[in-house]
Design a protein around this motif. Sequence first.
Motif, PDB file in Angstrom:
ATOM      1  N   MET A   1       0.839  -1.206   0.000  1.00 41.02           N
ATOM      2  CA  MET A   1       0.000   0.000   0.000  1.00 41.02           C
ATOM      3  C   MET A   1       0.871   1.252   0.000  1.00 41.02           C
ATOM      4  SD  MET A   1      -3.370  -0.840   2.250  1.00 41.02           S
ATOM      5  CE  MET A   1      -2.668  -1.724   3.611  1.00 41.02           C
ATOM      6  N   ARG A   2       1.979   1.204   0.737  1.00 39.37           N
ATOM      7  CA  ARG A   2       2.888   2.355   0.746  1.00 39.37           C
ATOM      8  C   ARG A   2       3.460   2.582  -0.649  1.00 39.37           C
ATOM      9  NH1 ARG A   2       4.519   1.005   6.385  1.00 39.37           N
ATOM     10  NH2 ARG A   2       3.218   2.482   7.531  1.00 39.37           N
ATOM     11  N   ASP A   3       3.714   1.476  -1.319  1.00 34.38           N
ATOM     12  CA  ASP A   3       4.283   1.529  -2.665  1.00 34.38           C
ATOM     13  C   ASP A   3       3.226   1.971  -3.689  1.00 34.38           C
ATOM     14  OD1 ASP A   3       6.359   0.796  -4.629  1.00 34.38           O
ATOM     15  OD2 ASP A   3       4.959  -0.799  -5.172  1.00 34.38           O
ATOM     16  N   GLY A   4       1.977   1.571  -3.417  1.00 32.86           N
ATOM     17  CA  GLY A   4       0.867   1.987  -4.273  1.00 32.86           C
ATOM     18  C   GLY A   4       0.599   1.098  -5.475  1.00 32.86           C
ATOM     19  N   ARG A   5       1.511   0.201  -5.780  1.00 35.47           N
ATOM     20  CA  ARG A   5       1.335  -0.620  -6.988  1.00 35.47           C
ATOM     21  C   ARG A   5       0.515  -1.875  -6.673  1.00 35.47           C
ATOM     22  NH1 ARG A   5       6.625   1.405  -7.834  1.00 35.47           N
ATOM     23  NH2 ARG A   5       6.787   2.473  -9.845  1.00 35.47           N
ATOM     24  N   LEU A   6      -0.792  -1.695  -6.563  1.00 34.47           N
ATOM     25  CA  LEU A   6      -1.656  -2.809  -6.202  1.00 34.47           C
ATOM     26  C   LEU A   6      -2.055  -3.645  -7.414  1.00 34.47           C
ATOM     27  CD1 LEU A   6      -4.032  -1.064  -3.634  1.00 34.47           C
ATOM     28  CD2 LEU A   6      -1.806  -2.100  -3.253  1.00 34.47           C
ATOM     29  N   PHE A   7      -2.030  -3.055  -8.578  1.00 33.21           N
ATOM     30  CA  PHE A   7      -2.356  -3.778  -9.813  1.00 33.21           C
ATOM     31  C   PHE A   7      -1.264  -4.815 -10.068  1.00 33.21           C
ATOM     32  CE2 PHE A   7      -2.643  -3.828 -14.597  1.00 33.21           C
ATOM     33  CZ  PHE A   7      -3.919  -4.355 -14.658  1.00 33.21           C
ATOM     34  N   ARG A   8      -1.666  -5.987 -10.521  1.00 37.21           N
ATOM     35  CA  ARG A   8      -0.668  -7.062 -10.598  1.00 37.21           C
ATOM     36  C   ARG A   8       0.375  -6.872 -11.691  1.00 37.21           C
ATOM     37  NH1 ARG A   8      -1.913 -12.982 -12.004  1.00 37.21           N
ATOM     38  NH2 ARG A   8       0.306 -12.798 -12.439  1.00 37.21           N
ATOM     39  N   TYR A   9       0.057  -6.076 -12.702  1.00 33.53           N
ATOM     40  CA  TYR A   9       1.033  -5.870 -13.772  1.00 33.53           C
ATOM     41  C   TYR A   9       1.610  -4.465 -13.678  1.00 33.53           C
ATOM     42  CZ  TYR A   9      -1.425  -9.905 -15.710  1.00 33.53           C
ATOM     43  OH  TYR A   9      -1.993 -11.136 -15.886  1.00 33.53           O
ATOM     44  N   GLY A  10       2.896  -4.354 -13.994  1.00 34.07           N
ATOM     45  CA  GLY A  10       3.506  -3.043 -14.116  1.00 34.07           C
ATOM     46  C   GLY A  10       4.111  -2.981 -15.506  1.00 34.07           C
ATOM     47  N   GLU A  11       4.267  -1.770 -16.036  1.00 33.88           N
ATOM     48  CA  GLU A  11       4.799  -1.716 -17.399  1.00 33.88           C
ATOM     49  C   GLU A  11       6.322  -1.675 -17.430  1.00 33.88           C
ATOM     50  OE1 GLU A  11       1.807   0.032 -20.513  1.00 33.88           O
ATOM     51  OE2 GLU A  11       1.953   1.339 -18.762  1.00 33.88           O
ATOM     52  N   ASP A  12       6.920  -1.217 -16.353  1.00 36.10           N
ATOM     53  CA  ASP A  12       8.384  -1.104 -16.387  1.00 36.10           C
ATOM     54  C   ASP A  12       8.961  -1.276 -14.985  1.00 36.10           C
ATOM     55  OD1 ASP A  12       8.326   2.526 -16.620  1.00 36.10           O
ATOM     56  OD2 ASP A  12       7.442   1.142 -15.227  1.00 36.10           O
TER      57      ASP A  12
END
Length: 412
Positions: free
Chosen positions: A38-49
């Motif tokens: 949550m601190r990182d914010g990247r909850l979506f399983r895919y990232g683009e980079d």
Amino acid sequence: MREPATVASDTDEAFFHGDLSSPDPIPEAGIEAAVNLMRDGRLFRYGEDRNSIPEAALLEEEFAAYTGRKYCLGVNSCGCSLFIALKAVGVESGDKVLMNAFTLAPVPGAIAHAGADAVIVDIDDNYLIDINDLDRKAAASGAKILMLSYMRGHIPDMDALMEICHRHGLTVIEDCAHTMGAGWNGKLTGTFGSVGCFSTQTFKHINSGEGGLIVTDDEDIAARAILFSGSYMLYAQHRARPSLEVFERHRYQVPNCSMRMSGLVAALLRSQMPVLDERNESWRRIYATLEPMIAAINHLKMPERPEKEEFVPSSLQFSIDGISDEQIAVFLSYADVHGVHVKWFGHQGPIGFTSRHDHWRYLGGHNSTDVSNADRVLHGLCDIRLPAWLTDEDCQTIARVLGDAMEQAKQH
Ligand SMILES: *Cc1c(COP(=O)(O)O)cnc(C)c1O
């Protein structure tokens, strides 16, 4: 610390003070991982980079290893995993899908979602799919798919069942919502058919609120499932996946149905994988303690369970026989008032989690399906949830409440 659920009372009446619906907490490691995410914010399983490996991909890798299957995909619920499994094995609108009569509403729901027609197979007195009826209905319907639900963790004779499935050329999808870590004769459920589907809803073996896991050894099914789940063209980020060439065969053909697992859910689940076997051991102990005590109560019957069935009972079922519906109502309400909530499959209409095939009226043609034994068995079927924290003393209290409830019912 949990308050003791069994406390001495000053009356002769037994009361169970615990909450049978309360789940185990999330392990601290899972809470920490979730907070970091949550601190990182990247909850979506895919990232683009990104360089780090997403939680969902790691969970899939770990769950594939746990089951011994090659490929694994996390999705947003078991119901969705069943739908994706049907689509991934090639079910088209109007196809027939066999399913056992004793199951939970998301199973016929997934079949309806896929546009298929359910063919309902009868069950035997031990709540298991009736293998002779399967044989008959597979032949009569021409269905090519069996969605086998191990409802409430009951596992049929898999040797006999798979033999019949092979004979009819049936593709088997296993609904393992209640059998994570369970098996038949040393082989885990979820590894018998083409696809195994698991739930991580709060009342199953590991808990993320909502969630589902799909396992398979078939590379085409795996690639199609990943694409159906909504991977966009980011599927290379999966780890428990087939090679990228396999996706080339499917990526223009498979719609994105947006049923992904979130990173947060995966983080919660990864922390529970190490405690799964331990929890399952507690459930086995609890069941073994309660079983003879409930079997000793008049008019209550525990199912016979084959020696080869390695079940992980997060709930317990028994049948009531030989008393009237009014007496059953007294039994249920006495038990409820004394802290033991018993679900009954014999209610006229669907209640709570509990519904029957005759309530699933959206299923085409179900009225003509003869499942007379299921009708009789479900009429007497009772179900209690077993939290993994129950002590031997709690089991005694629960059995006493049920015994008292039956005494009350008989006096009625
Ligand atoms: C819970 C359950 C499902 C559906 O699981 P969800 O994750 O809630 O969609 C399917 N089949 C059975 C037998 C279940 O108990």
